[in-house]
Scaffold this motif. Structure first.
Motif, PDB file in Angstrom:
ATOM      1  N   THR A  97       0.840  -1.208   0.000  1.00 54.46           N
ATOM      2  CA  THR A  97       0.000   0.000   0.000  1.00 54.46           C
ATOM      3  C   THR A  97       0.870   1.251   0.000  1.00 54.46           C
ATOM      4  O   THR A  97       0.592   2.232  -0.693  1.00 54.46           O
ATOM      5  CB  THR A  97      -0.922   0.018   1.247  1.00 54.46           C
ATOM      6  N   PHE A  98       1.978   1.203   0.765  1.00 54.44           N
ATOM      7  CA  PHE A  98       2.895   2.343   0.829  1.00 54.44           C
ATOM      8  C   PHE A  98       3.471   2.650  -0.555  1.00 54.44           C
ATOM      9  O   PHE A  98       3.463   3.797  -1.005  1.00 54.44           O
ATOM     10  CB  PHE A  98       4.013   2.029   1.829  1.00 54.44           C
ATOM     11  N   VAL A  99       3.956   1.601  -1.247  1.00 53.15           N
ATOM     12  CA  VAL A  99       4.561   1.806  -2.566  1.00 53.15           C
ATOM     13  C   VAL A  99       3.523   2.345  -3.545  1.00 53.15           C
ATOM     14  O   VAL A  99       3.791   3.282  -4.309  1.00 53.15           O
ATOM     15  CB  VAL A  99       5.188   0.487  -3.083  1.00 53.15           C
ATOM     16  N   LYS A 100       2.312   1.781  -3.530  1.00 47.51           N
ATOM     17  CA  LYS A 100       1.268   2.246  -4.459  1.00 47.51           C
ATOM     18  C   LYS A 100       0.921   3.710  -4.176  1.00 47.51           C
ATOM     19  O   LYS A 100       0.721   4.498  -5.099  1.00 47.51           O
ATOM     20  CB  LYS A 100       0.019   1.366  -4.326  1.00 47.51           C
ATOM     21  N   SER A 101       0.868   4.050  -2.899  1.00 47.57           N
ATOM     22  CA  SER A 101       0.536   5.423  -2.527  1.00 47.57           C
ATOM     23  C   SER A 101       1.632   6.380  -3.021  1.00 47.57           C
ATOM     24  O   SER A 101       1.358   7.462  -3.550  1.00 47.57           O
ATOM     25  CB  SER A 101       0.367   5.470  -0.998  1.00 47.57           C
ATOM     26  N   ILE A 102       2.891   5.964  -2.874  1.00 40.96           N
ATOM     27  CA  ILE A 102       4.013   6.796  -3.337  1.00 40.96           C
ATOM     28  C   ILE A 102       3.960   6.960  -4.863  1.00 40.96           C
ATOM     29  O   ILE A 102       4.175   8.045  -5.397  1.00 40.96           O
ATOM     30  CB  ILE A 102       5.356   6.127  -2.942  1.00 40.96           C
ATOM     31  N   LEU A 103       3.639   5.859  -5.566  1.00 43.86           N
ATOM     32  CA  LEU A 103       3.605   5.938  -7.031  1.00 43.86           C
ATOM     33  C   LEU A 103       2.448   6.813  -7.520  1.00 43.86           C
ATOM     34  O   LEU A 103       2.505   7.393  -8.593  1.00 43.86           O
ATOM     35  CB  LEU A 103       3.476   4.534  -7.635  1.00 43.86           C
ATOM     36  N   ARG A 104       1.379   6.874  -6.724  1.00 45.00           N
ATOM     37  CA  ARG A 104       0.204   7.649  -7.142  1.00 45.00           C
ATOM     38  C   ARG A 104       0.433   9.149  -6.982  1.00 45.00           C
ATOM     39  O   ARG A 104       0.030   9.936  -7.813  1.00 45.00           O
ATOM     40  CB  ARG A 104      -0.993   7.208  -6.284  1.00 45.00           C
ATOM     41  N   SER A 105       1.095   9.557  -5.883  1.00 43.77           N
ATOM     42  CA  SER A 105       1.175  10.997  -5.616  1.00 43.77           C
ATOM     43  C   SER A 105       2.584  11.493  -5.346  1.00 43.77           C
ATOM     44  O   SER A 105       2.811  12.695  -5.249  1.00 43.77           O
ATOM     45  CB  SER A 105       0.296  11.330  -4.406  1.00 43.77           C
ATOM     46  N   GLY A 106       3.545  10.565  -5.199  1.00 45.50           N
ATOM     47  CA  GLY A 106       4.918  10.975  -4.889  1.00 45.50           C
ATOM     48  C   GLY A 106       5.148  11.202  -3.408  1.00 45.50           C
ATOM     49  O   GLY A 106       6.268  11.491  -2.990  1.00 45.50           O
ATOM     50  N   ARG A 107       4.093  11.084  -2.595  1.00 39.31           N
ATOM     51  CA  ARG A 107       4.218  11.300  -1.144  1.00 39.31           C
ATOM     52  C   ARG A 107       3.456  10.205  -0.409  1.00 39.31           C
ATOM     53  O   ARG A 107       2.503   9.641  -0.931  1.00 39.31           O
ATOM     54  CB  ARG A 107       3.590  12.652  -0.750  1.00 39.31           C
ATOM     55  N   SER A 108       3.889   9.897   0.820  1.00 40.90           N
ATOM     56  CA  SER A 108       3.094   8.957   1.613  1.00 40.90           C
ATOM     57  C   SER A 108       1.943   9.734   2.263  1.00 40.90           C
ATOM     58  O   SER A 108       2.067  10.941   2.508  1.00 40.90           O
ATOM     59  CB  SER A 108       3.961   8.260   2.663  1.00 40.90           C
ATOM     60  N   GLU A 154      -0.867   9.191   5.341  1.00 46.25           N
ATOM     61  CA  GLU A 154      -1.247   8.324   6.464  1.00 46.25           C
ATOM     62  C   GLU A 154      -2.687   7.794   6.393  1.00 46.25           C
ATOM     63  O   GLU A 154      -2.919   6.613   6.683  1.00 46.25           O
ATOM     64  CB  GLU A 154      -1.038   9.048   7.802  1.00 46.25           C
ATOM     65  N   PRO A 155      -3.697   8.615   6.001  1.00 50.67           N
ATOM     66  CA  PRO A 155      -5.066   8.071   5.973  1.00 50.67           C
ATOM     67  C   PRO A 155      -5.237   6.891   5.009  1.00 50.67           C
ATOM     68  O   PRO A 155      -6.144   6.079   5.184  1.00 50.67           O
ATOM     69  CB  PRO A 155      -5.915   9.271   5.534  1.00 50.67           C
ATOM     70  N   VAL A 156      -4.356   6.789   3.993  1.00 58.14           N
ATOM     71  CA  VAL A 156      -4.422   5.639   3.085  1.00 58.14           C
ATOM     72  C   VAL A 156      -3.721   4.433   3.716  1.00 58.14           C
ATOM     73  O   VAL A 156      -4.159   3.285   3.567  1.00 58.14           O
ATOM     74  CB  VAL A 156      -3.771   5.986   1.725  1.00 58.14           C
ATOM     75  N   LEU A 157      -2.642   4.701   4.451  1.00 59.75           N
ATOM     76  CA  LEU A 157      -1.869   3.611   5.060  1.00 59.75           C
ATOM     77  C   LEU A 157      -2.544   3.031   6.301  1.00 59.75           C
ATOM     78  O   LEU A 157      -2.449   1.830   6.563  1.00 59.75           O
ATOM     79  CB  LEU A 157      -0.476   4.119   5.464  1.00 59.75           C
ATOM     80  N   ALA A 158      -3.236   3.866   7.051  1.00 59.25           N
ATOM     81  CA  ALA A 158      -3.772   3.447   8.353  1.00 59.25           C
ATOM     82  C   ALA A 158      -4.666   2.203   8.292  1.00 59.25           C
ATOM     83  O   ALA A 158      -4.539   1.319   9.144  1.00 59.25           O
ATOM     84  CB  ALA A 158      -4.514   4.608   9.004  1.00 59.25           C
ATOM     85  N   PRO A 159      -5.568   2.065   7.284  1.00 60.16           N
ATOM     86  CA  PRO A 159      -6.437   0.882   7.286  1.00 60.16           C
ATOM     87  C   PRO A 159      -5.687  -0.445   7.170  1.00 60.16           C
ATOM     88  O   PRO A 159      -6.238  -1.495   7.479  1.00 60.16           O
ATOM     89  CB  PRO A 159      -7.331   1.090   6.047  1.00 60.16           C
ATOM     90  N   THR A 160      -4.388  -0.417   6.734  1.00 56.33           N
ATOM     91  CA  THR A 160      -3.649  -1.678   6.605  1.00 56.33           C
ATOM     92  C   THR A 160      -3.285  -2.259   7.967  1.00 56.33           C
ATOM     93  O   THR A 160      -2.930  -3.417   8.074  1.00 56.33           O
ATOM     94  CB  THR A 160      -2.351  -1.496   5.780  1.00 56.33           C
ATOM     95  N   TYR A 161      -3.324  -1.433   9.030  1.00 58.74           N
ATOM     96  CA  TYR A 161      -2.941  -1.968  10.343  1.00 58.74           C
ATOM     97  C   TYR A 161      -3.897  -1.590  11.472  1.00 58.74           C
ATOM     98  O   TYR A 161      -3.971  -2.259  12.488  1.00 58.74           O
ATOM     99  CB  TYR A 161      -1.524  -1.504  10.723  1.00 58.74           C
ATOM    100  N   ILE A 162      -4.676  -0.526  11.269  1.00 59.32           N
ATOM    101  CA  ILE A 162      -5.414   0.035  12.406  1.00 59.32           C
ATOM    102  C   ILE A 162      -6.498  -0.913  12.941  1.00 59.32           C
ATOM    103  O   ILE A 162      -6.813  -0.912  14.122  1.00 59.32           O
ATOM    104  CB  ILE A 162      -5.999   1.418  12.026  1.00 59.32           C
ATOM    105  N   LEU A 175      -6.720  15.961   1.764  1.00 57.02           N
ATOM    106  CA  LEU A 175      -6.499  15.264   0.489  1.00 57.02           C
ATOM    107  C   LEU A 175      -5.019  14.913   0.366  1.00 57.02           C
ATOM    108  O   LEU A 175      -4.166  15.628   0.908  1.00 57.02           O
ATOM    109  CB  LEU A 175      -6.913  16.156  -0.688  1.00 57.02           C
ATOM    110  N   PRO A 176      -4.684  13.805  -0.351  1.00 57.70           N
ATOM    111  CA  PRO A 176      -3.272  13.437  -0.485  1.00 57.70           C
ATOM    112  C   PRO A 176      -2.476  14.520  -1.196  1.00 57.70           C
ATOM    113  O   PRO A 176      -2.928  15.035  -2.221  1.00 57.70           O
ATOM    114  CB  PRO A 176      -3.319  12.156  -1.355  1.00 57.70           C
ATOM    115  N   PRO A 177      -1.300  14.898  -0.644  1.00 58.78           N
ATOM    116  CA  PRO A 177      -0.466  15.894  -1.330  1.00 58.78           C
ATOM    117  C   PRO A 177       0.183  15.269  -2.562  1.00 58.78           C
ATOM    118  O   PRO A 177       0.377  14.059  -2.621  1.00 58.78           O
ATOM    119  CB  PRO A 177       0.594  16.242  -0.283  1.00 58.78           C
TER     120      PRO A 177
END
Ligand code: SF4
Ligand code: SF4
Length: 186
Positions: A115-126, A128-136, A163-165
């Motif tokens: 999820t982290f890599v996909k998020s980085i590829l989508r916007s160039g930045r990590s 947290e609201p996208v990453l949080a559901p993977t562990y929360i 919104l994602p930067p």
């Protein structure tokens, strides 16, 4: 006829870009384990894991949670007297486990990494609201509510964007990242 590489040779190949010495040079001094801040949560200490790799105990190594618990602090790498890149080894084992899909179903580490890599590829930045559901959802109710409360406060104070930067020149970044991350155009 070419012979199949042993597990320790496969891991060495994955570490080909590392600046450290080969795992075979490990003298089992235990400095890495003694300096690791999360060793107590690992199935096997870093020293033990390296011994297992050198003994080609492939299944036991891949079943271990050690590399998923590694926090990438690099304490072990800078203190190893044999200059072995232990943190790089942990990354290699994560890559190997994802590549061969040897991790247990439902494991948090691989899903978080992907999820982290996909998020980085989508916007160039990590983000947290996208990453949080993977562990929360693995937290207890109290911790979940605490995290949600903290995130809401951070958003209200403008410390966590709604919104994602996105970085500038995102397309150039994507071209570069797709050359080094084999994610199949994720
Ligand atoms: S610190 Fe280095 S030499 Fe010592 S056990 Fe760890 S990897 Fe081996
Ligand atoms: S890089 Fe990983 S294995 Fe090494 S000391 Fe830090 S947490 Fe432990």
């Amino acid at each position: 006829m070419a012979t199949k590489p042993s597990f320790s040779e496969e891991v060495s190949n994955l570490m080909h870009a590392s600046h450290g010495n080969p795992l075979k040079t490990c003298v089992q001094c235990g400095t890495c384990s003694g300096t690791c801040p999360v060793a107590e949560f690992m199935d096997h200490t870093p020293r033990c894991l390296i011994g297992m790799i050198n003994a080609n105990l492939k299944e036991e190594v891949l079943e271990s949670n050690t590399f998923w618990y590694c926090a990438s602090c690099f304490h072990c790498t800078v203190r190893c007297p044999k200059e072995i890149d232990i943190a790089g080894l942990m990354y290699s084992l994560k890559r190997y486990s994802i590549w061969k899909h040897t991790y247990p179903e439902g494991a948090i580490g691989p899903v978080f990494s992907e999820t982290f890599v996909k998020s980085i590829l989508r916007s160039g930045r990590s983000y947290e609201p996208v990453l949080a559901p993977t562990y929360i959802f693995s937290y207890g109710v109290r911790e979940f509510l605490n995290e949600a409360h903290t995130a809401t406060n951070l958003m209200l104070k403008g410390r966590l964007p709604v919104l994602p930067p996105r970085i500038k020149r995102l397309e150039n970044f994507k071209k570069m990242a797709n050359k080094i991350i084999p994610m199949g155009g994720a």
